[in-house]
Each structure stands twice: as structure tokens, then as C-alpha cells.
Design an enzyme around this catalytic site. Structure first.
Site, PDB file in Angstrom:
ATOM      1  N   HIS A  26       0.750  -1.098  -0.076  1.00  0.00           N
ATOM      2  CA  HIS A  26      -0.173  -0.130  -0.015  1.00  0.00           C
ATOM      3  C   HIS A  26       0.760   1.218  -0.099  1.00  0.00           C
ATOM      4  CE1 HIS A  26      -4.039  -2.000   1.264  1.00  0.00           C
ATOM      5  NE2 HIS A  26      -3.091  -2.800   1.169  1.00  0.00           N
ATOM      6  N   ASP A 135      -6.268   5.691   2.616  1.00  0.00           N
ATOM      7  CA  ASP A 135      -6.466   4.196   2.364  1.00  0.00           C
ATOM      8  C   ASP A 135      -7.695   3.683   3.047  1.00  0.00           C
ATOM      9  OD1 ASP A 135      -5.868   1.282   2.639  1.00  0.00           O
ATOM     10  OD2 ASP A 135      -3.914   2.021   2.114  1.00  0.00           O
TER      11      ASP A 135
END
Ligand code: NAG
Ligand code: NAG
Ligand code: NAG
Length: 515
Positions: A26, A135
Site C-alpha cells: 500500500h 487508504d
């Protein structure tokens, strides 16, 4: 010096604050996104992450600032490792020492509001239009961002195919009354996509407290966000982008493949690197690849094999041996106990000796993008993490799919059914961490060998077509990211939409204040 004055004279018009989940898969794409945004005119970027991760991204960002004069900064916030029962300094999912502690890691991510708020106070939020890119897996930071009354764009590590699958599964609940191994069709998709329940993402089959709370929050946030940012490109999954947009009413910005921002050798080499001691070895791998003909080598990297039984790992390597082709295998077994068992099996079998010279087994980090873009690579055996799958597609290499967990079975469908640039080895059942020991050996060496032949076979017509299609996607991916390409334009649109949003708000405020 010159660079500094250049940034100082820049007239900044819009500010993006990026907060990635603390996990290599990520953080890396978010760093790439920061670079892309920073290269646009008058855009300021702040990446917020934990101290350990901040150091990790720092060098990469410094180089970017030097080369492009971008206005990017990194702002650390404290990670409550100890409070959540993790070792001190354990700040990313890769650093979690054993599977049981993954719950604690998830818990720590629900405790970030205060540290992030404190860190935000240190950034003077400029008076220019600002947008948070958060996120999806940090849903509790939504409330923090909302306090600033600025738009939030969700960054999702999934592609639109997976997003749409999950959306339709969630709303139809078709998986509810079927047994684990029963096949069913996901409703409302452009293709006929068949899954078994034990291939779905964890949250459809598991009921685990902390994760469930997170999931509820994630769905709720999605509805409230300004838009969704996806590391994919329009030409890869057009129908899925459209349908997901139509169903949810979201603005869906496909701005990938993000990894293509790394054009320089140094950037490709450094991407995802944790320290710099492997530099010499890197050169060694590439020299080794130089010694093989074009498209002859299999690159196998199944990510971290934490939940895969050592016996299964053995079958994969014996399949690679049986292919009689050169290969590189990146073998990462993080669990110490299993590593010991695997090493014992490897030693007893003697396979490493037998494949010496033809097979390279690397126990550690490798520059994946550099290797994948080497002309010697002819196939990529992958666990189908989206990060890796997209890197494979972008390199124009056919995929041999061996999904393990998360949404990796969805990505397998993308490669095998949508793009037709991949062949499945035949894994049936996800190896989520709770079912690991029950899963046993699912795929024997013969299946691995067969799949390799299906994408690399010199004579076979279908193999040739697979390779040709794979090559075409490399071009499409690069085109999407070039000036004027679909991903380039989607990023422009995103920036414009944020500016527009603020202009409208200012107008609204003005009209309200008139008598
Ligand atoms: C994503 O890709 C990079 C290589 O570009 C790799 O180092 C990293 O481990 C990958 N992350 C995941 C979660 O697969
Ligand atoms: C599953 O079964 C329950 C109980 O019979 C029922 O209420 C529910 O509607 C069913 N779900 C689906 C998707 O058919
Ligand atoms: C992204 O680009 C495509 C193709 O150019 C376009 O159809 C789509 O509307 C764009 N997305 C957004 C959210 O503007």
C-alpha cells in the site's frame, strides 16, 4: 539551492494529503502517486505515515525532489504498536512477527485518530484547496479528515473488477446460503464469473471481531467519499469501471499503473527496498538474466508464504525443476518454524543442488520491476496480489497464477478470464490464516509444470496468443500513463475536480453571507 528557490516561487494551487496503510503493497503505490501528483503544475503533496515508514519513503522522495523540484513532504505520526500489543517499532504489516499478531496490527490501525490529529496540527494546512487521499483500510481516519471539511478520496488497493465483485456480493448476499465448495455466479457482472465461497475475500467467510468492525466502517465511508482512486487503467477493465461507477455513483479515478512513474533505473531498483545492502546482489541477478535468451526464464515470486504449508512450497519448486527451464524463485517464508521445516525438506530432497546454474533461489527482497522488465523473462508465476499482477501486466509478461489469500482469486480471474494473458495453476481454496493447516497440499508439481508449458510452450498456438495479448497490454499500460493517456487525464480531472469543489464552496459561502 536552485531547486529550493524554484519550489519557493511556485504558486501552489492544490494540496493533497496522502495516508497509506502501513504495508509495503500500500505504501509503494502511494509514494508513486505522490510523485505523479508532485510532477503536475502547482500541486503540493504531503505523505503522512509512521516514523519507520517515513524513513523508508524519505530517500525515494528526496531523489524525486532533486530531480523534479516537486513540492512533496513527509509528515510522521506515532504508531501505537505497544498499546496494541505489538513489539516496539513494529509499524508495518510485514514486520508483524507471527500470524496471531495480525489482529493486534489491525487493532493498532483503529487507534490512529489521536496521533494523526496531533501530526496534522504540525502541518500548517494551507489556505489552498486541500484533499485527503485515505487508504480504505484506515476507516477510522475518516472522522479526523472530516473535521477539516475537505473532500476525501479513498485510495483502494483493489481494481474495479474486485470492487464490483465485492459490491455485488455484499448487496446480493449470494454467498450466504451456499456451502464452502459450491460454485455460484456473481450477479450483475459483464462476464460470467464463477466463484466458490472459500475463494472470496476473508470478510465474506470469516467472522472475526476486529476485522468485522473495520469492514462495516469501510462500507459506510465509501458512500460518503468524494471519489475513489484506483491503481488500474481504463483500457484494462473498461466495463467494470463503468458499471462500478454507475452502481455506486462515485467518481472513479483510474490513474495507474502507478509503478510506471519509476522510469529511471535507480527508482525501479529502489522501489520497495527496505535497506541498501543488496545492491551488489541486484547486479548479480541482472547479469545472470543477461546470460539467458529472450523470454526463456520463469520469474516466480509468491510474496510472503506465511500461510502456505512447506509441503506445498516443495511441490512448486519441484514443478519449476520439472519444467526444465531456467527460473528465479524469490522464496520468503516469514514464519521461523515453517522456514526450518522447509529448509529440512529442501535439504533432504537435494533439489537446490540439482538445479544449480539453471535455477536461482533468492531468500530476500528483489527489484521486482527491474527483473520483470528484463527481456529474458518469459513468464511470471505470481500470487496475484494486485501490485504484482499489475506489474506483470505492465511488463507484458504472461502470468501463471497461484492465488493465496485476500482478493487474489479475483485478480486471477482478471488475468485468466478478462485479459486472457494468464493460466491458472489450479489452486482451489484460499489459504487465509485461519485455515492454513487444514488446506494441505492443493497443487502437485505436475500441475505447476503444465501451467508453465501453457504459457511458454514454443509450438502451441494458444500459448503464442497468450504471449501476444500480454505484449499488447504492455503497450496499453504505457499509453494510459503518457501525456494525454486515460490515466494521465483521470489524474488531471481529479485535480480539477478538487479545485472546482472549492470554488463552488467559496461561492456558496459568499452567497450565504449576502443579506
Ligand atoms: C509490491 O511490489 C514491490 C515491487 O515493486 C514489492 O517490493 C512489494 O513487496 C510488493 N508488495 C506486495 C504487498 O506485494
Ligand atoms: C438465506 O437463508 C435465509 C434463511 O432461510 C434467508 O432469510 C435469506 O434470505 C437467504 N439468503 C439468500 C441470499 O437467499
Ligand atoms: C477517466 O477517463 C475516462 C476515459 O478518458 C473517462 O471516460 C472517465 O470519465 C474519467 N473518469 C473521471 C472520474 O473523470
Amino acid at each position: 539551492m536552485a531547486m529550493e528557490s524554484c519550489t519557493m516561487t511556485k504558486k501552489l494551487e492544490v494540496h493533497f494529503i496522502l495516508i497509506p496503510l502501513m504495508s509495503a503493497g500500500h505504501v509503494l503505490p502511494i509514494v508513486d502517486l505522490a510523485k505523479l501528483l508532485g510532477r503536475r503544475n502547482n500541486v503540493k503533496v504531503t505523505i503522512m505515515t509512521t516514523p519507520v515508514n517515513a524513513v523508508r519513503v524519505g530517500a525515494n522522495i528526496d531523489r524525486e525532489i532533486q530531480c523534479c523540484g516537486s513540492s512533496i513532504s513527509v509528515q510522521p505520526f506515532r504508531f501505537p504498536s505497544v498499546e496494541a500489543g505489538l513489539p516496539e517499532g513494529c509499524e508495518s504489516s510485514e514486520a508483524v512477527p507471527c500470524p496471531d499478531l495480525m489482529y493486534n496490527f489491525a487493532k493498532a490501525t483503529t487507534m490512529l485518530q489521536k496521533p494523526v490529529e496531533e501530526a496534522l496540527e504540525k502541518i500548517v494546512i494551507p489556505t489552498i484547496p486541500t484533499c485527503f487521499i485515505l487508504d480504505k483500510n484506515l476507516p477510522f481516519l475518516f472522522d479526523v479528515a472530516k473535521k477539516f471539511k475537505v473532500p476525501i478520496i479513498i485510495s483502494d488497493a483493489l481494481n474495479c473488477f474486485s470492487l464490483l465483485c465485492n459490491h455485488n456480493l455484499f448487496h446480493s448476499k449470494v454467498y450466504e446460503n451456499v456451502s464452502e465448495s459450491e460454485s455460484f455466479v456473481v450477479p450483475g457482472l459483464p462476464h460470467r464469473i464463477v466463484f466458490k465461497k472459500y475463494q472470496l475475500q476473508e470478510y465474506f467467510s470469516m467472522n472475526v471481531g476486529e476485522f468485522n468492525v473495520l469492514r462495516e466502517k469501510v462500507w459506510q465511508n465509501e458512500g460518503e467519499a468524494f471519489g475513489v482512486l484506483v491503481n488500474s487503467f481504463q483500457e484494462l477493465e473498461e466495463e467494470y469501471v463503468k458499471e462500478f461507477t454507475r452502481l455506486t455513483g462515485h467518481k472513479v479515478y483510474c490513474v495507474g499503473p502507478l509503478s510506471l512513474v519509476n522510469k529511471e533505473h535507480k527508482d525501479k531498483a529502489q522501489r520497495g527496498k527496505l535497506d541498501s545492502k543488496e545492491e551488489e546482489e541486484e547486479g548479480e541477478y541482472l547479469r545472470w538474466l543477461d546470460s539467458w535468451p529472450a523470454t526463456s526464464v520463469i520469474f516466480a515470486n509468491l510474496g510472503s508464504l506465511t500461510f502456505v504449508p512447506p509441503g506445498q512450497v516443495m511441490e512448486i519448486i519441484l514443478g519449476l525443476e520439472a519444467s526444465k527451464r531456467p527460473f528465479i524463485w524469490v522464496l520468503i517464508m516469514r514464519d521461523a518454524h515453517k522456514r526450518k521445516e522447509l529448509n529440512k525438506l529442501l535439504k533432504e530432497d537435494g533439489v537446490e543442488e540439482r538445479v544449480k546454474g539453471r535455477g536461482l533461489i533468492i531468500r530476500g527482497w528483489v527489484p521486482q520491476i527491474l527483473i520483470l522488465s528484463h527481456t529474458a523473462i518469459g513468464a511470471f508465476l505470481t500470487h496475484c496480489g494486485w501490485n504484482s499482477t499489475l506489474e506483470g501486466i505492465t511488463s507484458g509478461v504472461p502470468l501463471i497464477t497461484f492465488p493465496l489469500t485476500a482478493e487474489q482469486f479475483y485478480n486471477e480471474k482478471v488475468a485468466v478470464q478478462l485479459l486472457e494473458t494468464g493460466v491458472r495453476v489450479g489452486v482451489e481454496k484460499a489459504m487465509h490464516f485461519e485455515v492454513e493447516d487444514k488446506s494441505g497440499i492443493q497443487v502437485r508439481r505436475e500441475k505447476v509444470k503444465e501451467a508453465i508449458e501453457k504459457v511458454m510452450g514454443e509450438e502451441d498456438e494458444e500459448s503464442k496468443r497468450i504471449r501476444e495479448r500480454a505484449g499488447n497490454y504492455r503497450e496499453k499500460a504505457n499509453k494510459a500513463m503518457e501525456k494525454g493517456g486515460s490515466s494521465y487525464l483521470n489524474l488531471s480531472l481529479m485535480i480539477e475536480d478538487i479545485k472546482q469543489h472549492f470554488r463552488r464552496r467559496v461561492e456558496d459561502d459568499d452567497s450565504k453571507s449576502e443579506p
